[in-house]
Write a protein that holds these residues in place. Structure first.
Motif, short mmCIF file in Angstrom:
data_model
loop_
_atom_site.label_atom_id
_atom_site.label_comp_id
_atom_site.label_asym_id
_atom_site.label_seq_id
_atom_site.Cartn_x
_atom_site.Cartn_y
_atom_site.Cartn_z
N LEU A 189 16.34 -39.67 7.97
CA LEU A 189 15.27 -38.84 7.44
C LEU A 189 13.94 -38.98 8.18
O LEU A 189 13.01 -38.22 7.91
N ILE A 190 13.84 -39.92 9.11
CA ILE A 190 12.56 -40.21 9.76
C ILE A 190 12.04 -39.02 10.57
O ILE A 190 10.83 -38.90 10.80
N VAL A 191 12.90 -38.09 10.99
CA VAL A 191 12.46 -36.95 11.79
C VAL A 191 12.37 -35.67 10.95
O VAL A 191 12.34 -34.55 11.49
N ASP A 192 12.31 -35.80 9.62
CA ASP A 192 12.12 -34.66 8.71
C ASP A 192 13.19 -33.58 8.87
O ASP A 192 12.87 -32.41 9.16
N PRO A 193 14.47 -33.91 8.68
CA PRO A 193 15.52 -32.88 8.80
C PRO A 193 15.52 -31.95 7.59
O PRO A 193 14.88 -32.23 6.57
N LYS A 194 16.27 -30.85 7.74
CA LYS A 194 16.45 -29.91 6.63
C LYS A 194 17.81 -30.10 5.95
O LYS A 194 17.95 -29.88 4.76
N LEU A 195 18.81 -30.47 6.73
CA LEU A 195 20.17 -30.63 6.22
C LEU A 195 20.68 -32.02 6.56
O LEU A 195 20.54 -32.47 7.71
N VAL A 196 21.27 -32.71 5.59
CA VAL A 196 21.83 -34.04 5.80
C VAL A 196 23.32 -33.99 5.49
O VAL A 196 23.72 -33.56 4.40
#
Length: 358
Positions: A189-196
């Protein structure tokens, strides 16, 4: 005569999918002999159609070896699909982009927005790196932050996932399994994703720790507006966290429905068999249901059965209907909002989980 404008029913317009998979195939060559000649292909993902709506948690379930992890890694472009399309829509105002052919900087930009949390938090963390290096590596790799800014961002993310910033310079072996999974989540999550893509994120953890990690994932989803593709073989976990569920068998999606509807009223025999193993939430109902035990004779994914791939283990299989070569059932709309791949779905009365919410 000018036609009247469409009547406003007041119903919300469904949001466009953030991810839409069409006809996706990921095959692996089977090699033989000293020259490594290709003699066949493992059809790990074999013509999958799937969509993920923004802000939802879509569960992907099935037995071990059904292709769940391969599908998740294909979606994240860790694996290169053999055929099909993966259309990603980063924003409602932007049209979808087919990411199956991306490479170089464009692929890296996509992989920044679609991140993966792996199953085993220990093997996915480099034991020779500190938490600052592990969680901060994506920031450095994507050129987002360095130096003190990177350290501040990592400290803030560790706090967000429930770890103290004073652990920045410790190594993975100093942490429990649940704490390591928090580190894995922080790194994703450190790079601000939209989908995990969460690939069995709690299966390697003690039962007492699973609820903590699931609650953390829910809180982070609300806080950061995340969308999850949640891969699991544990249908009890899927029931508690997912909005919709897609059931996978031998490289194909055989049923998709809203979670409550699927658990209460399955439409595919394979889904019914999986649900028969789910523990009853009401103690008075435990032990009252009939467990459907499937044959252990799994088909070879390099040579799937003709017709319906599930027919060799299905108690409802009908000769002359389910076994016709070239006539595999397509994933089609059915009653109750289901999409089902079964020739006989309109004729079957299948049992759901007793006490499932409706």
């Amino acid at each position: 005569m000018t036609p009247a404008p469409p009547r406003d029913t007041g119903a919300p317009v469904p949001a466009a999918p953030v991810l839409e998979v069409s006809g996706l195939r990921t095959h692996f060559p089977v090699k033989h002999g000293l020259l490594g000649r290709t003699v066949g292909r493992i059809r790990a993902v074999d013509g999958v159609d799937l969509s993920v709506r923004p802000g939802e948690t879509l569960g992907l379930v099935g037995e071990s070896g059904c292709g769940k992890t391969t599908l998740g890694r294909s979606v994240a472009r860790i694996l290169q699909p053999s055929a099909g399309r993966i259309e990603y829509r980063p924003d409602a105002a932007v049209g979808p982009v087919d990411v199956t052919g991306l490479s170089g900087a464009r692929l890296r930009a996509y992989q920044r927005q679609v991140r993966v949390v792996f199953q085993d938090p220990f093997s996915s963390l480099n034991p020779r790196m500190t938490l600052l290096q592990i969680v901060g590596d994506p920031l450095r790799s994507y050129g987002i932050a360095t130096g003190s800014e990177l350290e501040d961002r990592v400290a803030a993310m560790l706090t967000r996932v429930g770890l103290s910033p004073k652990y920045l310079h410790r190594y993975p072996h100093a942490f429990s399994g649940g704490e390591r999974q928090r580190v894995s989540i922080a790194r994703a999550l450190i790079v601000d994703p939209k989908l995990v893509v969460a690939d069995e994120p709690v299966s390697a953890l003690d039962v007492s720790v699973r609820a903590q990690i699931l609650n953390l994932l829910r809180d982070l989803q609300d806080e950061l507006a995340l969308t999850y593709l949640f891969i699991s073989h544990d249908l009890s976990v899927v029931e508690s966290v997912c909005d919709r569920v897609a059931v996978m068998y031998l490289g194909k999606i055989v049923e998709v429905a809203e979670t409550d509807e699927l658990y209460a009223r399955p439409r595919h025999p394979y889904t019914e068999a999986l649900l028969s193993a789910v523990p009853r939430p009401d103690p008075r109902l435990r032990g009252t249901g009939r467990r459907i035990r499937l044959s252990d004779d799994l088909p070879d994914p390099a040579r799937p059965p003709a017709g319906c791939s599930f027919r060799t283990r299905c108690r409802f299989a009908r000769p002359g209907v389910c076994d016709i070569a070239g006539e595999a059932p397509a994933l089609s709309p059915a009653t109750g909002g289901h999409h089902v791949a079964c020739h006989l779905t309109d004729e079957l009365m299948l049992a759901g989980v007793q006490g499932a919410p409706v």
